[in-house]
Motif scaffolding. Structure first.
Motif, PDB file in Angstrom:
ATOM      1  N   SER A   1       0.826  -1.206   0.000  1.00 14.66           N
ATOM      2  CA  SER A   1       0.000   0.000   0.000  1.00 14.66           C
ATOM      3  C   SER A   1       0.865   1.263   0.000  1.00 14.66           C
ATOM      4  O   SER A   1       0.577   2.241  -0.705  1.00 14.66           O
ATOM      5  CB  SER A   1      -0.923  -0.007   1.217  1.00 14.66           C
ATOM      6  OG  SER A   1      -1.598   1.213   1.361  1.00 14.66           O
ATOM      7  N   LYS A   2       1.943   1.233   0.780  1.00 14.81           N
ATOM      8  CA  LYS A   2       2.857   2.384   0.808  1.00 14.81           C
ATOM      9  C   LYS A   2       3.489   2.612  -0.559  1.00 14.81           C
ATOM     10  O   LYS A   2       3.574   3.748  -1.056  1.00 14.81           O
ATOM     11  CB  LYS A   2       3.941   2.129   1.862  1.00 14.81           C
ATOM     12  CG  LYS A   2       4.981   3.243   1.962  1.00 14.81           C
ATOM     13  CD  LYS A   2       6.109   2.848   2.905  1.00 14.81           C
ATOM     14  CE  LYS A   2       7.236   3.893   2.878  1.00 14.81           C
ATOM     15  NZ  LYS A   2       8.398   3.476   3.669  1.00 14.81           N
TER      16      LYS A   2
ATOM     17  N   ASP B   1       0.888   4.085  -2.896  1.00 18.82           N
ATOM     18  CA  ASP B   1       0.676   5.511  -2.606  1.00 18.82           C
ATOM     19  C   ASP B   1       1.792   6.366  -3.220  1.00 18.82           C
ATOM     20  O   ASP B   1       1.541   7.457  -3.750  1.00 18.82           O
ATOM     21  CB  ASP B   1       0.614   5.739  -1.094  1.00 18.82           C
ATOM     22  CG  ASP B   1      -0.764   5.431  -0.519  1.00 18.82           C
ATOM     23  OD1 ASP B   1      -1.745   5.522  -1.286  1.00 18.82           O
ATOM     24  OD2 ASP B   1      -0.846   5.095   0.678  1.00 18.82           O
TER      25      ASP B   1
ATOM     26  N   GLU C   1      -4.714   5.328  -6.072  1.00 15.40           N
ATOM     27  CA  GLU C   1      -5.004   5.515  -4.648  1.00 15.40           C
ATOM     28  C   GLU C   1      -6.086   4.553  -4.171  1.00 15.40           C
ATOM     29  O   GLU C   1      -6.028   4.044  -3.037  1.00 15.40           O
ATOM     30  CB  GLU C   1      -5.437   6.961  -4.397  1.00 15.40           C
ATOM     31  CG  GLU C   1      -4.328   7.991  -4.584  1.00 15.40           C
ATOM     32  CD  GLU C   1      -4.855   9.411  -4.493  1.00 15.40           C
ATOM     33  OE1 GLU C   1      -6.090   9.589  -4.367  1.00 15.40           O
ATOM     34  OE2 GLU C   1      -4.033  10.347  -4.553  1.00 15.40           O
TER      35      GLU C   1
ATOM     36  N   ALA D   1      -4.596   1.254  -3.360  1.00 14.60           N
ATOM     37  CA  ALA D   1      -3.919   1.278  -2.055  1.00 14.60           C
ATOM     38  C   ALA D   1      -4.939   1.143  -0.925  1.00 14.60           C
ATOM     39  O   ALA D   1      -4.686   0.446   0.073  1.00 14.60           O
ATOM     40  CB  ALA D   1      -3.112   2.564  -1.908  1.00 14.60           C
ATOM     41  N   ARG D   2      -6.088   1.808  -1.054  1.00 12.22           N
ATOM     42  CA  ARG D   2      -7.123   1.690  -0.013  1.00 12.22           C
ATOM     43  C   ARG D   2      -7.650   0.263   0.075  1.00 12.22           C
ATOM     44  O   ARG D   2      -7.924  -0.246   1.168  1.00 12.22           O
ATOM     45  CB  ARG D   2      -8.279   2.658  -0.312  1.00 12.22           C
ATOM     46  CG  ARG D   2      -7.962   4.117  -0.040  1.00 12.22           C
ATOM     47  CD  ARG D   2      -9.234   4.958   0.022  1.00 12.22           C
ATOM     48  NE  ARG D   2      -9.950   4.936  -1.250  1.00 12.22           N
ATOM     49  CZ  ARG D   2      -9.728   5.786  -2.250  1.00 12.22           C
ATOM     50  NH1 ARG D   2      -8.795   6.723  -2.119  1.00 12.22           N
ATOM     51  NH2 ARG D   2     -10.431   5.714  -3.367  1.00 12.22           N
TER      52      ARG D   2
END
Length: 525
Positions: A431-432, A435, A450, A453-454
């Motif tokens: 996820s990092k 982002d 994004e 990533a969520r």
């Protein structure tokens, strides 16, 4: 004028065009959905399937009770693939997610719930973007960018201890414990992790799980289960036959051994004396005796038949000192032929063409109150049998499913030796990276990146929710830990806190995690 050709033309009324009835191309009961309705139906169906199984995710996930509407049979399980295969669906998008779970189960063995839940979360995020008037192609393009970034981050974080047998065995045990932590075997996961690793390492790099047999016997506790070398057949030895044979030569057959009586339904035999009937029976017995002699000519001391062996041929085998085993089911004879190096025969006229099985010892053993036959020292040295004990049949069935998942993921890990960290650590790591990719992606595609990533961050959120913890607090702290440079941070479900999952031994297979959390991006044209 009579000679004018124009007077012979038909009259056409151009003011009233001819109307055509619409062509029916669908069945009478077919329904059609288009545009937004079709898209909304797909979103709702797939998201509903994800919501159905996400409560089973993680070490504190709950079981589902499934009842068959036809037979009334009850199944208690938290295996995602089993649940999804057992429910009836008519939504095409939901069926796609079910197929994803089946593929994950067939290729990896574990991560069946994760792949389904993650897919539904991606669609949930995509629905929000579609409602913001972002075109689906833009969303897909952003998802591909995010998937490539996530896979790259996961590969960078993977650890390969394949060249160090001691460390690699420890990795395998940690993977097995992580897999079993969400199953019915979680209370005894250390014991079963060792058992599964020992069984898989016997395969010597093979991924053929047919060499690992699982026998379920009700009675006792789960901890009473054990791993036994060789092959165990759940049948009984024939009457008066030897109960123990060393250096056995085995003929495995699928042939009728009950022709000592007329068994054709509707057959009528007309005789003029009872002696003729006795002659007929004697001819049948002689025919069976000839068949037994042909079988004995193979030089065997053990005969295993898939079909029944009636009293007369069984007596002939016993008199010759040959162990006879009847009615070994097809799965039993197939597996026995595999592990002993033999082949299943149905005719016996050419002994030189029949491939016989070999093993060092055949003996009768007791498991609980049942007698079984154990084949030790088989030709396939990697063959072994796991004997599962438990209180009820439902518990044994779920224990078998759990152990099969562990065996499958371990056998794949022996092939692809890289490992990654579990407990939501890998998802937050990816996820990092996603982002960061979103920050340098121009246009509306950044919104889709994004969203990816969520969706990744939803996985540790669901883990925390299923355990009854405050997921908002835990996931935000986990995210802060990763952005602070602690790449080993993950969720400790035993304490309800953020911990170092590498020290906790929460390890997963790279193969399983890469397939369930970051699908391979399609190459660009």
């Amino acid at each position: 004028m009579p000679g004018n050709p124009a007077s012979k033309r038909p009259h056409i009324d151009r003011a009233t065009p001819k109307s055509f009835s619409p062509v029916q191309i669908f069945n009478d009961e077919a329904s059609e959905e288009r545009a937004e309705n079709a898209r909304l139906s797909s979103f709702i169906g797939a998201i509903a399937v994800g919501d159905l199984v996400k409560s089973t995710l993680g070490p504190k996930g709950m079981d589902k009770i499934l009842q068959s509407m036809s037979t009334g049979e009850i199944m208690v399980t938290n295996d995602g693939a089993t649940i999804l295969k057992s429910i009836w669906l008519d939504n095409p998008a939901a069926k796609v997610l079910v197929n994803l779970s089946k593929v994950q189960d067939d290729e990896v063995g574990d991560g069946t719930t994760s792949v389904c839940v993650f897919g539904s979360e991606l669609l949930r995020e995509a629905e929000k973007l579609v409602n913001q008037k972002i075109h689906p192609q833009v969303i897909i393009e952003g998802y591909r960018i995010a998937s490539a970034a996530a896979l790259k981050a996961l590969e960078a974080a993977a650890v390969d201890n394949g060249s160090n047998p001691e460390k690699f065995r420890k990795d395998l045990i940690n993977i097995a414990k992580t897999t079993l932590s969400s199953k019915v075997l979680s209370q005894d996961r250390v014991y079963f992790a060792e058992l599964a690793v020992d069984a898989v390492l016997r395969l010597k790099g093979s991924t053929n799980l047919d060499n690992i047999q699982i026998i379920k016997k009700a009675g006792g506790r789960l901890i009473d289960s054990y791993l036994d070398e060789g092959f165990i057949l759940d049948k009984k030895i024939g009457v008066n036959c030897p109960k123990r044979i060393e250096n056995a030569t085995i003929l495995i057959a699928n042939t009728p051994m009950d022709t000592d009586k007329i068994k054709v339904f509707g057959a009528r035999v007309r005789v003029d004396a009872t002696g003729k009937l006795a002659d007929l029976e004697r001819a049948e017995r002689d025919k069976m005796q000839d068949k037994v002699e042909k079988i004995k000519s193979h030089g065997i001391n053990c005969f295993v038949n898939r079909q029944l062996i009636y009293n007369w041929p069984e007596q002939l085998f016993a008199d010759a000192g040959i162990m006879s085993i009847e009615h070994a089911d097809f799965d039993g004879v197939e597996r026995l032929a595999l592990v002993t190096g033999g082949e299943i025969a149905s005719t016996f006229d050419h002994p030189e063409l029949v491939k016989l099985g070999k093993c060092k010892l055949i003996e009768e053993i007791m498991i609980g109150e049942d007698k079984l036959i154990k084949f030790s020292g088989v030709a396939a040295g990697e063959a072994c049998t796991v004997v599962l004990r438990g209180a009820t049949h439902q518990l044994l069935d779920e224990a078998e499913r759990s152990l099969h998942d562990a065996l499958a993921v371990l056998s794949q890990t022996v092939k692809e030796t890289r490992t990654v960290l579990g407990g939501g650590c890998s998802e937050m790591l990816m996820s990092k990276a996603v982002d960061e990719a979103a920050a340098v992606t121009p246009g509306k595609k950044a919104l889709a990146v994004e969203a990816f990533a969520r969706a990744l961050r939803q996985m540790p959120t669901i883990l925390a929710d299923n355990a009854g913890y405050d997921s908002s607090d835990l996931v935000s702290r986990l995210r802060a830990a990763h952005y602070a440079g602690n790449s080993d941070a993950g969720l400790d479900m035993a304490k309800g806190d953020v911990g170092n999952v590498r020290e906790l031994g929460i390890t997963e297979s790279y193969n399983s995690r890469s397939r369930s959390s970051c699908p391979r991006p399609r190459p660009q044209r």
